[in-house]
Write a protein that holds these residues in place. Structure first.
Motif, short mmCIF file in Angstrom:
data_model
loop_
_atom_site.label_atom_id
_atom_site.label_comp_id
_atom_site.label_asym_id
_atom_site.label_seq_id
_atom_site.Cartn_x
_atom_site.Cartn_y
_atom_site.Cartn_z
N LEU A 138 0.83 -1.20 0.00
CA LEU A 138 0.00 0.00 0.00
C LEU A 138 0.86 1.26 0.00
CD1 LEU A 138 -2.46 -1.18 2.79
CD2 LEU A 138 -2.90 -1.21 0.33
N ARG A 139 0.28 2.36 -0.46
CA ARG A 139 0.97 3.64 -0.36
C ARG A 139 1.06 4.07 1.10
NH1 ARG A 139 -3.08 5.39 -3.81
NH2 ARG A 139 -3.62 6.93 -2.22
N ASP A 140 2.00 4.92 1.40
CA ASP A 140 2.20 5.38 2.78
C ASP A 140 1.01 6.18 3.30
OD1 ASP A 140 4.66 4.18 2.84
OD2 ASP A 140 5.78 6.02 2.38
N ASP A 141 0.26 6.82 2.38
CA ASP A 141 -0.85 7.67 2.81
C ASP A 141 -2.19 6.95 2.86
OD1 ASP A 141 -1.11 7.35 0.07
OD2 ASP A 141 -1.65 9.45 -0.31
N VAL A 142 -2.21 5.65 2.64
CA VAL A 142 -3.46 4.89 2.69
C VAL A 142 -4.01 4.88 4.12
CG1 VAL A 142 -4.45 2.57 2.50
CG2 VAL A 142 -3.00 3.44 0.70
N VAL A 143 -5.31 5.10 4.23
CA VAL A 143 -5.98 5.07 5.54
C VAL A 143 -6.37 3.64 5.84
CG1 VAL A 143 -7.97 5.85 6.85
CG2 VAL A 143 -6.85 7.41 5.24
N ILE A 144 -5.87 3.12 6.96
CA ILE A 144 -6.21 1.76 7.40
C ILE A 144 -7.08 1.86 8.64
CG2 ILE A 144 -5.29 -0.42 8.27
CD1 ILE A 144 -2.74 0.18 6.66
N ALA A 145 -8.27 1.27 8.56
CA ALA A 145 -9.21 1.35 9.68
C ALA A 145 -8.65 0.59 10.88
CB ALA A 145 -10.55 0.77 9.27
N ARG A 146 -8.67 1.25 12.03
CA ARG A 146 -8.24 0.64 13.29
C ARG A 146 -9.30 0.88 14.37
NH1 ARG A 146 -3.48 2.51 10.85
NH2 ARG A 146 -1.81 0.94 10.72
N ASP A 147 -10.55 0.76 13.97
CA ASP A 147 -11.65 0.98 14.91
C ASP A 147 -11.66 -0.05 16.02
OD1 ASP A 147 -14.07 2.44 15.65
OD2 ASP A 147 -15.13 0.60 15.09
N VAL A 148 -10.98 -1.17 15.81
CA VAL A 148 -10.91 -2.20 16.85
C VAL A 148 -10.37 -1.65 18.17
CG1 VAL A 148 -8.60 -3.02 16.21
CG2 VAL A 148 -10.19 -4.60 17.30
N ILE A 149 -9.52 -0.63 18.10
CA ILE A 149 -8.94 -0.05 19.31
C ILE A 149 -10.03 0.47 20.23
CG2 ILE A 149 -7.47 1.80 20.20
CD1 ILE A 149 -5.87 1.61 17.57
N ASP A 150 -11.04 1.11 19.66
CA ASP A 150 -12.10 1.74 20.44
C ASP A 150 -13.36 0.89 20.56
OD1 ASP A 150 -10.60 4.14 20.80
OD2 ASP A 150 -11.12 4.70 18.75
N SER A 151 -13.57 -0.02 19.60
CA SER A 151 -14.83 -0.76 19.53
C SER A 151 -14.72 -2.24 19.79
CB SER A 151 -15.49 -0.55 18.16
OG SER A 151 -15.71 0.82 17.91
N GLY A 152 -13.51 -2.79 19.79
CA GLY A 152 -13.35 -4.22 19.92
C GLY A 152 -13.82 -4.94 18.66
N ASN A 153 -13.95 -6.25 18.78
CA ASN A 153 -14.40 -7.09 17.67
C ASN A 153 -15.93 -7.17 17.70
OD1 ASN A 153 -15.18 -9.23 16.01
ND2 ASN A 153 -13.49 -10.56 16.61
N THR A 154 -16.57 -6.56 16.71
CA THR A 154 -18.03 -6.55 16.64
C THR A 154 -18.55 -7.46 15.53
OG1 THR A 154 -17.97 -4.55 15.26
CG2 THR A 154 -18.27 -4.25 17.64
N SER A 155 -17.74 -8.45 15.15
CA SER A 155 -18.14 -9.48 14.19
C SER A 155 -18.66 -8.84 12.89
CB SER A 155 -19.17 -10.42 14.83
OG SER A 155 -19.46 -11.52 14.01
N ALA A 156 -19.87 -9.22 12.45
CA ALA A 156 -20.37 -8.75 11.16
C ALA A 156 -20.61 -7.25 11.12
CB ALA A 156 -21.67 -9.48 10.81
N ALA A 157 -20.65 -6.60 12.27
CA ALA A 157 -20.84 -5.15 12.31
C ALA A 157 -19.55 -4.38 12.08
CB ALA A 157 -21.45 -4.73 13.65
N SER A 158 -18.41 -5.04 12.17
CA SER A 158 -17.15 -4.29 12.28
C SER A 158 -16.78 -3.55 11.00
CB SER A 158 -16.00 -5.22 12.70
OG SER A 158 -15.57 -6.05 11.65
#
Length: 316
Positions: free
Chosen positions: A257-277
């Motif tokens: 990936l390019r250096d400026d690509v946004v990678i979602a890291r919502d797991v930090i705040d939301s945990g594993n929400t399975s199909a909702a994640s």
């Protein structure tokens, strides 16, 4: 040629925040242990009076309002979930009733953590086939209902929430949902389980899932990009299933990936929400303006089954 696009997104999370410090008082664990092994700091937990249907409807209402469509224009409603208590009527039918959607086909889809991307592909196929002009696709989970709060290896992972997308008919260059790359490895289905009881508990073989996800899924991600006709270097964002930061980071590092690509890291705040994640994380990225409109984003979800599904979409 007829295709589809994501017209709007919405998400919902319960108000209660469960921190790592809270978990220290519940099981033998520490904030440092949880962060080191999962990257998770907090997760949201629904109350006893907040159901999967409640969360699904809340996220769907936001997506529908943002789309500018009338409820009667929605021809398909599908909810990806593995934690619904109700078998019939479906969660999708209950959501349709709450939102005043009068005559859409409604069904729930259970493909574990890969559920939303699987449901998104099904909705895309329905629109392409002319079966519906607009569809509502929702991922909603109440993982706290299936959590063993005495098992420190799993209870630190899980959270509740919902995310939704309105899918609309699009033609030619306006089409914004790429062909899906999906499949499963049923021989390893035992690695993630919610089974054997009317009140099952989430269990997994953590190391086996880690090796499988980091070893196999980069190929699936590249295949999804290939089917969409783009290279991984063309991506503006990547939203994987928010299982564990220690899976997300090595998986995405393999994609050039390019250096400026946004990678979602919502797991930090939301945990594993399975199909909702995936829809939850994508909706937040778009709401915060971190990925521009019409930019290509790779969605890839994986989990129970062991199943996977991924596609490239353009942001609404």
């Amino acid at each position: 040629m007829l295709g589809s696009r994501i017209a709007a997104l919405g998400h919902h999370q319960p108000s209660r925040v469960l921190t790592n410090a809270d978990l220290e008082g519940m099981v033998d664990t520490t904030d440092a242990w949880i962060r080191q092994r999962t990257g998770i700091a907090t997760r949201r937990i629904a109350g006893e009076d907040e159901s999967v249907t409640d969360m699904a409807a809340a996220s769907a209402a936001k997506a529908l309002a943002a789309s500018g469509l009338e409820p009667a224009e929605i021809g398909l409603v599908t909810v990806a979930t593995c934690t619904a208590i109700d078998r019939c009527p479906s969660i999708a039918a209950q959501v349709a009733a709450r939102l005043g959607i009068p005559s859409a086909v409604c069904f729930d889809l259970n493909n574990g953590c890969a559920g939303f991307c699987t449901a998104l592909a099904c909705a895309d196929h329905s629109v392409r086939a002319g079966a519906a002009r607009h569809a509502l696709v929702i991922g909603a989970e109440k993982m706290s209902d299936v959590t063993d709060w005495t098992d420190r290896s799993t209870c630190v992972l899980l959270g509740d929430g919902a995310g939704a997308a309105v899918i609309s008919e699009a033609k030619g260059q306006d089409a914004g949902i790429g062909p899906v790359a999906w499949g499963s490895d049923p021989a390893r289905a035992h690695a993630v389980r919610l089974a054997d009881s009317w009140q099952p508990r989430f269990t997994q073989e953590g190391q086996a899932v880690f090796r499988w996800a980091t070893g196999e899924l980069p190929t699936v991600a590249r295949e999804a990009c290939h089917r969409a006709g783009i290279a991984t270097t063309d991506l503006a964002g990547v939203v994987t299933h928010q299982a564990n930061l220690r899976i997300i980071e090595p998986l995405t590092r393999q994609l050039d990936l390019r250096d400026d690509v946004v990678i979602a890291r919502d797991v930090i705040d939301s945990g594993n929400t399975s199909a909702a994640s995936v829809p939850l994380a994508l909706s937040k990225l778009v709401e915060r303006g971190e990925v521009p409109s019409s930019a290509p984003v790779l969605l890839i979800a994986f989990g129970g089954g062991l199943s996977w599904a991924g596609q490239v979409v353009t942001c609404p």
